[in-house]
Design a protein around this motif. Sequence first.
Motif, PDB file in Angstrom:
ATOM      1  N   UNK A   1       0.839  -1.198   0.000  1.00 15.10           N
ATOM      2  CA  UNK A   1       0.000   0.000   0.000  1.00 15.10           C
ATOM      3  C   UNK A   1       0.876   1.251   0.000  1.00 15.10           C
ATOM      4  N   UNK A   2       0.534   2.213  -0.844  1.00 15.33           N
ATOM      5  CA  UNK A   2       1.243   3.492  -0.808  1.00 15.33           C
ATOM      6  C   UNK A   2       0.442   4.441   0.081  1.00 15.33           C
ATOM      7  N   UNK A   3       1.127   4.907   1.139  1.00 15.72           N
ATOM      8  CA  UNK A   3       0.447   5.770   2.117  1.00 15.72           C
ATOM      9  C   UNK A   3       0.899   7.203   1.885  1.00 15.72           C
ATOM     10  N   UNK A   4      -0.075   8.050   1.574  1.00 14.61           N
ATOM     11  CA  UNK A   4       0.277   9.422   1.211  1.00 14.61           C
ATOM     12  C   UNK A   4      -0.356  10.421   2.172  1.00 14.61           C
ATOM     13  N   UNK A   5       0.316  11.551   2.307  1.00  7.52           N
ATOM     14  CA  UNK A   5      -0.170  12.603   3.202  1.00  7.52           C
ATOM     15  C   UNK A   5      -0.153  13.938   2.457  1.00  7.52           C
ATOM     16  N   UNK A   6      -1.268  14.641   2.531  1.00  7.82           N
ATOM     17  CA  UNK A   6      -1.375  15.975   1.941  1.00  7.82           C
ATOM     18  C   UNK A   6      -1.586  16.940   3.111  1.00  7.82           C
ATOM     19  N   UNK A   7      -0.577  17.775   3.392  1.00  6.52           N
ATOM     20  CA  UNK A   7      -0.558  18.463   4.693  1.00  6.52           C
ATOM     21  C   UNK A   7      -1.266  19.818   4.734  1.00  6.52           C
ATOM     22  N   UNK A   8      -1.693  20.337   3.597  1.00  3.78           N
ATOM     23  CA  UNK A   8      -2.477  21.583   3.599  1.00  3.78           C
ATOM     24  C   UNK A   8      -3.413  21.498   2.405  1.00  3.78           C
ATOM     25  N   UNK A   9      -4.476  20.738   2.598  1.00  9.68           N
ATOM     26  CA  UNK A   9      -5.262  20.282   1.442  1.00  9.68           C
ATOM     27  C   UNK A   9      -6.254  21.312   0.926  1.00  9.68           C
TER      28      UNK A   9
ATOM     29  N   UNK B   1      -8.907  17.717  10.509  1.00 10.33           N
ATOM     30  CA  UNK B   1      -8.374  19.034  10.853  1.00 10.33           C
ATOM     31  C   UNK B   1      -7.047  18.851  11.586  1.00 10.33           C
ATOM     32  N   UNK B   2      -6.050  19.632  11.211  1.00  7.37           N
ATOM     33  CA  UNK B   2      -4.759  19.563  11.902  1.00  7.37           C
ATOM     34  C   UNK B   2      -3.989  20.868  11.727  1.00  7.37           C
ATOM     35  N   UNK B   3      -3.320  21.255  12.792  1.00 11.67           N
ATOM     36  CA  UNK B   3      -2.533  22.486  12.768  1.00 11.67           C
ATOM     37  C   UNK B   3      -1.059  22.125  12.606  1.00 11.67           C
ATOM     38  N   UNK B   4      -0.470  22.557  11.508  1.00 10.43           N
ATOM     39  CA  UNK B   4       0.949  22.243  11.268  1.00 10.43           C
ATOM     40  C   UNK B   4       1.852  22.877  12.318  1.00 10.43           C
ATOM     41  N   UNK B   5       1.320  23.842  13.041  1.00 11.83           N
ATOM     42  CA  UNK B   5       2.115  24.505  14.071  1.00 11.83           C
ATOM     43  C   UNK B   5       2.078  23.767  15.415  1.00 11.83           C
ATOM     44  N   UNK B   6       1.285  22.692  15.502  1.00 10.13           N
ATOM     45  CA  UNK B   6       1.272  21.900  16.744  1.00 10.13           C
ATOM     46  C   UNK B   6       2.664  21.324  17.004  1.00 10.13           C
ATOM     47  N   UNK B   7       2.929  21.027  18.274  1.00  5.46           N
ATOM     48  CA  UNK B   7       4.270  20.521  18.620  1.00  5.46           C
ATOM     49  C   UNK B   7       4.571  19.175  17.984  1.00  5.46           C
ATOM     50  N   UNK B   8       3.542  18.347  17.852  1.00  3.57           N
ATOM     51  CA  UNK B   8       3.754  17.054  17.199  1.00  3.57           C
ATOM     52  C   UNK B   8       2.496  16.713  16.410  1.00  3.57           C
ATOM     53  N   UNK B   9       2.628  15.742  15.518  1.00  7.26           N
ATOM     54  CA  UNK B   9       1.515  15.384  14.633  1.00  7.26           C
ATOM     55  C   UNK B   9       0.997  13.990  14.979  1.00  7.26           C
ATOM     56  N   UNK B  10      -0.302  13.746  14.738  1.00  7.89           N
ATOM     57  CA  UNK B  10      -0.907  12.478  15.188  1.00  7.89           C
ATOM     58  C   UNK B  10      -0.659  11.300  14.247  1.00  7.89           C
ATOM     59  N   UNK B  11       0.599  11.129  13.830  1.00 11.45           N
ATOM     60  CA  UNK B  11       0.941  10.045  12.915  1.00 11.45           C
ATOM     61  C   UNK B  11       2.087   9.231  13.497  1.00 11.45           C
ATOM     62  N   UNK B  12       2.238   8.005  12.991  1.00  9.41           N
ATOM     63  CA  UNK B  12       3.341   7.156  13.464  1.00  9.41           C
ATOM     64  C   UNK B  12       4.638   7.588  12.775  1.00  9.41           C
ATOM     65  N   UNK B  13       5.743   7.231  13.408  1.00  9.68           N
ATOM     66  CA  UNK B  13       7.034   7.474  12.767  1.00  9.68           C
ATOM     67  C   UNK B  13       7.072   6.675  11.455  1.00  9.68           C
ATOM     68  N   UNK B  14       7.624   7.247  10.420  1.00 13.70           N
ATOM     69  CA  UNK B  14       7.743   6.565   9.110  1.00 13.70           C
ATOM     70  C   UNK B  14       6.391   6.095   8.551  1.00 13.70           C
ATOM     71  N   UNK B  15       5.335   6.816   8.853  1.00 15.18           N
ATOM     72  CA  UNK B  15       4.009   6.358   8.394  1.00 15.18           C
ATOM     73  C   UNK B  15       3.828   6.487   6.874  1.00 15.18           C
ATOM     74  N   UNK B  16       4.432   7.537   6.287  1.00 14.05           N
ATOM     75  CA  UNK B  16       4.067   7.858   4.899  1.00 14.05           C
ATOM     76  C   UNK B  16       5.186   7.567   3.890  1.00 14.05           C
ATOM     77  N   UNK B  17       4.745   7.171   2.703  1.00 15.40           N
ATOM     78  CA  UNK B  17       5.668   7.005   1.587  1.00 15.40           C
ATOM     79  C   UNK B  17       5.811   8.302   0.800  1.00 15.40           C
ATOM     80  N   UNK B  18       4.780   9.121   0.899  1.00 12.66           N
ATOM     81  CA  UNK B  18       4.739  10.364   0.122  1.00 12.66           C
ATOM     82  C   UNK B  18       4.145  11.461   0.996  1.00 12.66           C
TER      83      UNK B  18
ATOM     84  N   UNK C   1       7.719  11.550   9.904  1.00 12.16           N
ATOM     85  CA  UNK C   1       6.643  10.650   9.479  1.00 12.16           C
ATOM     86  C   UNK C   1       6.841  10.119   8.061  1.00 12.16           C
ATOM     87  N   UNK C   2       7.928  10.563   7.429  1.00 11.87           N
ATOM     88  CA  UNK C   2       8.225  10.112   6.064  1.00 11.87           C
ATOM     89  C   UNK C   2       9.216   8.948   6.129  1.00 11.87           C
TER      90      UNK C   2
END
Length: 280
Positions: free
Chosen positions: A99-107, A201-218, A243-244
């Motif tokens: 599976x290719x797991x992708x993240x779009x951080x300001x959609x 909803x997510x704020x890029x300015x938060x101290x950390x993001x709700x994702x696992x380490x190395x979660x995304x391929x893209x 997370x990449x």
Amino acid sequence: MDDTQHLHEKVKTILYSLTGITLAENKDIMIANRLHKLRRDTSFSGDLDQLLDVISEGKHTTEFINSFTTNKTHFFREDFHFTDLRDRVLPEFANSGQEVKMYCSASSTGEEPYSMAMTVFETEAILNKKIRASIIATDIDTNVLQYAANGVYRFSKSSKEFPEWISPQKYFKRRVKKSLAIEEVLIKVKPELQRMVSFQVMNLNDNSYPFAQDQFDVVFCRNVLIYFSVEDQDAILRKLFKHLKMGGTLYIGHSESPHSLIDYVKRVGQNIFIKTKEIH
Ligand SMILES: C[S@@+](CC[C@H](N)C(=O)[O-])C[C@H]1O[C@@H](n2cnc3c(N)ncnc32)[C@H](O)[C@@H]1O
């Protein structure tokens, strides 16, 4: 400092503390227009200074954030990133079956993650192989996220945005909306595209993001860093980088820079970077 300047400085301070966005110096007209609209939208009866006091105390913060974000986007913006995804990244996943797991951080309103999803379907058609794919799309603005999840766009605007290798009729249903003398063609994203994308909803300015380490391929982080100070841009990129996956791809906007990540990535195209080293 006159009253207007005082008011605008207050807006900048609140906006920075809620979002990390740093407004440029020449934004007085924009700030004035958006403040007046915010007062109308919130039906606030006091003056603008009182409204800002109320926001500082934690009321109407969502409306405030939604008013001061800039959401300009379009389908297949900087389309060379989507051709790179199609030609370099996705074939590997078509072949491995992973599976290719992708993240779009300001959609924003969704055109970017839906363009990623259409690119997956086009690649499947070209290679005649299934690709398992998922896209998480986030933004700080709750209004644009609602619009994105709904997936309805004006065809007159969108039709000019698709590159020649995409046939929009494959991915959208047409719907004609008639109101008084105006007839408008709307297009609605088909369910198979919507199923691939989940909006949060997510704020890029938060101290950390709700994702696992190395979660995304893209990771797509395009045309949003420009709203932050250089230090804050660097901090955001470093958080995203965690997370990449190693070997994963980071796409950033045409006028943006990878800053201190430069020693941990390899450039493979115009603002396209592959992760080569972990930051410790
Ligand atoms: C100009 S749009 C870019 C949209 C899309 N990435 C593109 O390239 O077309 C910038 C988006 O960033 C979002 N944004 C601004 N500050 C943010 C923050 N702190 N966290 C998450 N999103 C933010 C805005 O709400 C807006 O939708």
